[in-house]
Design an enzyme around this catalytic site. Structure first.
Site, short mmCIF file in Angstrom:
data_model
loop_
_atom_site.label_atom_id
_atom_site.label_comp_id
_atom_site.label_asym_id
_atom_site.label_seq_id
_atom_site.Cartn_x
_atom_site.Cartn_y
_atom_site.Cartn_z
N HIS A 164 21.49 -9.85 7.90
CA HIS A 164 20.91 -10.31 6.63
C HIS A 164 21.25 -9.26 5.57
O HIS A 164 21.39 -8.07 5.88
CB HIS A 164 19.39 -10.39 6.83
CG HIS A 164 18.62 -11.01 5.74
ND1 HIS A 164 18.27 -10.33 4.60
CD2 HIS A 164 18.09 -12.25 5.61
CE1 HIS A 164 17.55 -11.13 3.81
NE2 HIS A 164 17.43 -12.30 4.40
N ASP A 215 16.35 -4.36 12.83
CA ASP A 215 15.77 -5.32 11.90
C ASP A 215 15.09 -6.38 12.75
O ASP A 215 15.75 -7.23 13.35
CB ASP A 215 16.89 -5.93 11.03
CG ASP A 215 16.37 -7.06 10.13
OD1 ASP A 215 15.23 -7.52 10.34
OD2 ASP A 215 17.12 -7.48 9.24
N GLN A 274 13.12 -11.39 12.64
CA GLN A 274 13.07 -12.69 13.34
C GLN A 274 12.63 -12.53 14.79
O GLN A 274 12.88 -13.42 15.61
CB GLN A 274 14.44 -13.38 13.29
CG GLN A 274 14.95 -13.67 11.90
CD GLN A 274 14.11 -14.72 11.15
OE1 GLN A 274 13.29 -15.42 11.75
NE2 GLN A 274 14.29 -14.80 9.85
N LYS A 322 6.47 -13.65 8.23
CA LYS A 322 7.23 -14.43 9.23
C LYS A 322 6.49 -14.50 10.56
O LYS A 322 6.92 -15.18 11.48
CB LYS A 322 8.62 -13.82 9.43
CG LYS A 322 9.49 -13.90 8.16
CD LYS A 322 10.87 -13.42 8.43
CE LYS A 322 11.63 -13.05 7.17
NZ LYS A 322 12.25 -14.19 6.49
N CYS A 377 21.45 -15.66 2.98
CA CYS A 377 21.44 -14.20 2.78
C CYS A 377 22.32 -13.49 3.80
O CYS A 377 21.96 -12.41 4.31
CB CYS A 377 20.03 -13.63 2.84
SG CYS A 377 18.96 -14.18 1.53
#
Ligand code: PMP
Length: 411
Positions: free
Chosen positions: A126, A203, A206, A229, A367
């Site tokens: 991303h 990261d 998700q 999220k 993104c």
């Protein structure tokens, strides 16, 4: 683990936003990788905070402030347990994944990156995990190198090894790709990096909503994720960092709440995590995040993972039957997300037709412009699942895609 063990009807009744119509149609919300809806318990927590102990933390000596500070630190402890960090002071509250990565790039970069050094990232990132490193490298005269992927959307681990040099200072990569759904082998990447004395930043935007996260087991040095999220509100997130790194890093922003003493000549700072939490943070948001974690724990993240796996497999099977579809990424280890295009149909047009049917999907570059470039496309349609989605919703999605295909391919 049986996927039927989640009481979906009960779960859906916890999320008021799911029970609405758009354009007169029942909403089918399949844009959960962008943000999830919120259960009532999270919203109630915000109302409760503002209705009772609303106050600033770590500042006042009055009753409300003391209670708010205890609650805020309680939320930090809940996050620690959620990702199995060793210590609560390894948990920094931020505004979200983007801010967490910017904090790391700025503070780690200031302490450890110099001219001629190298940072590694991957092709499937991303923008939030590209641009902060690119800026850091630009400022320092360092170089940003990219770990490539194969056509199935898996990182090329051998090429990663070849990119490691004595000057490599960090590997920053995503746990779960927000485009391909690939679940990257974090433990393996951490092991290889650590064999070369290189820390890793994951990261995790998700990840924790879909699978159990154990930062000690993953052995990552930094882990970033966003509250919104994982069913909490917007504007709250987390940066986990191993204490030895956080201790060696300079503050990110500076101001109130992060100092022990200030004069016009010099300032001394608090220890981590307060050192990295300048100003008034999102106190209510941190409590909301704690409630979201409690909600996930009540259902059980393993059960959620099993349920979503069966839903994703079902959707993949059904989508593959659609004529002219191209699905991006075919990793064996995947979760949560499916991106695709239909032959002869612009992704935006497909998204618009689905929208009018009440089906919310994401379209565009997601993104992840470098990844779009790699596949030679201007964008995709993405469906992304949460614990409240159902196979029936997938069936309606497929019907919608078929309708759109007939209309748009004919036109
Ligand atoms: N990384 C990934 C993999 C993401 O999916 C996202 C959000 N789409 C981000 C980073 C940025 O998260 P946020 O906007 O919450 O800061």
């Amino acid at each position: 683990m049986s996927a039927d063990m989640i009481d979906i009807k009960a779960v859906r009744s916890d999320f008021p936003a799911l029970n609405q119509k758009v354009y007169g149609k029942d909403l089918i919300y399949l844009d959960n990788a962008a943000t999830t809806h919120k259960p009532l318990s999270v919203m109630d927590r915000l109302v409760d905070f503002y209705s009772t102990i609303n106050s600033n933390v770590h500042r006042g000596s009055h009753y409300l402030s003391t209670e708010a500070s205890i609650a805020y630190e309680g939320a930090r402890e809940s996050v620690r347990k959620f990702i199995n960090a060793a210590r609560p002071d390894e948990i920094i509250f931020t505004g979200g994944t983007t801010e967490s990565i910017n904090l790391a790039a700025s503070s780690f970069g200031r302490a450890f990156v110099k001219e001629g050094d190298r940072i590694l990232t991957t092709l499937m990132e991303h923008h939030s995990n590209i641009v902060p490193w690119q800026r850091l490298c630009g400022e320092k005269g360092a170089e940003l190198k990219v770990i490539p992927i194969d056509d199935g959307g898996n990182l090329k681990i051998d090429e990663f090894k070849e990119l490691i040099t004595k000057k490599t200072k960090l590997v920053a990569f995503t746990y779960v790709s927000s485009v391909l759904g690939t679940v990257n082998p974090v433990r393996e990447i951490s092991r290889i990096a650590h064999e070369n004395d290189i820390p890793v930043l994951v990261d995790g935007a998700q990840a924790p909503q879909h699978l159990p996260v154990d930062v000690r087991n993953l052995d990552c040095d930094f882990f970033a994720f966003s509250g919104h999220k994982v069913y909490a509100g917007t504007g709250i997130g987390v940066l986990y960092g191993k204490k030895r790194w956080l201790d060696a890093m300079e503050p990110y922003q500076s101001g109130g709440g992060m100092i022990t003493s200030v004069s016009f000549e010099s300032t001394s700072y608090e220890e981590t995590p307060l050192k990295f939490e300048a100003g008034t943070g999102n106190i209510a948001g941190a409590l909301g995040l704690e409630s979201a974690i409690e909600y996930l724990n009540k259902i059980g993240i393993e059960k959620i993972a099993a349920y979503e796996k069966s839903l994703t497999e079902y959707a993949l099977k059904k989508l593959q039957e659609v004529e002219g579809i191209r699905i991006y990424g075919s990793s064996k280890e995947r979760c949560g997300v499916i991106s695709f295009n239909l032959k002869g149909v612009h992704h935006h047009d497909l998204g618009t037709v689905l929208d009018k049917l009440g089906i919310a999907v994401r379209t565009g570059k997601l993104c992840a412009e470098p990844l779009m470039e790699y596949y030679g496309i201007s964008g995709t349609v993405r469906v992304s699942f949460a614990l409240y989605n159902t196979k029936k919703e997938v069936d309606t999605l497929i019907e919608g895609i078929e309708k759109a295909r007939h209309v748009l391919q004919a036109g």
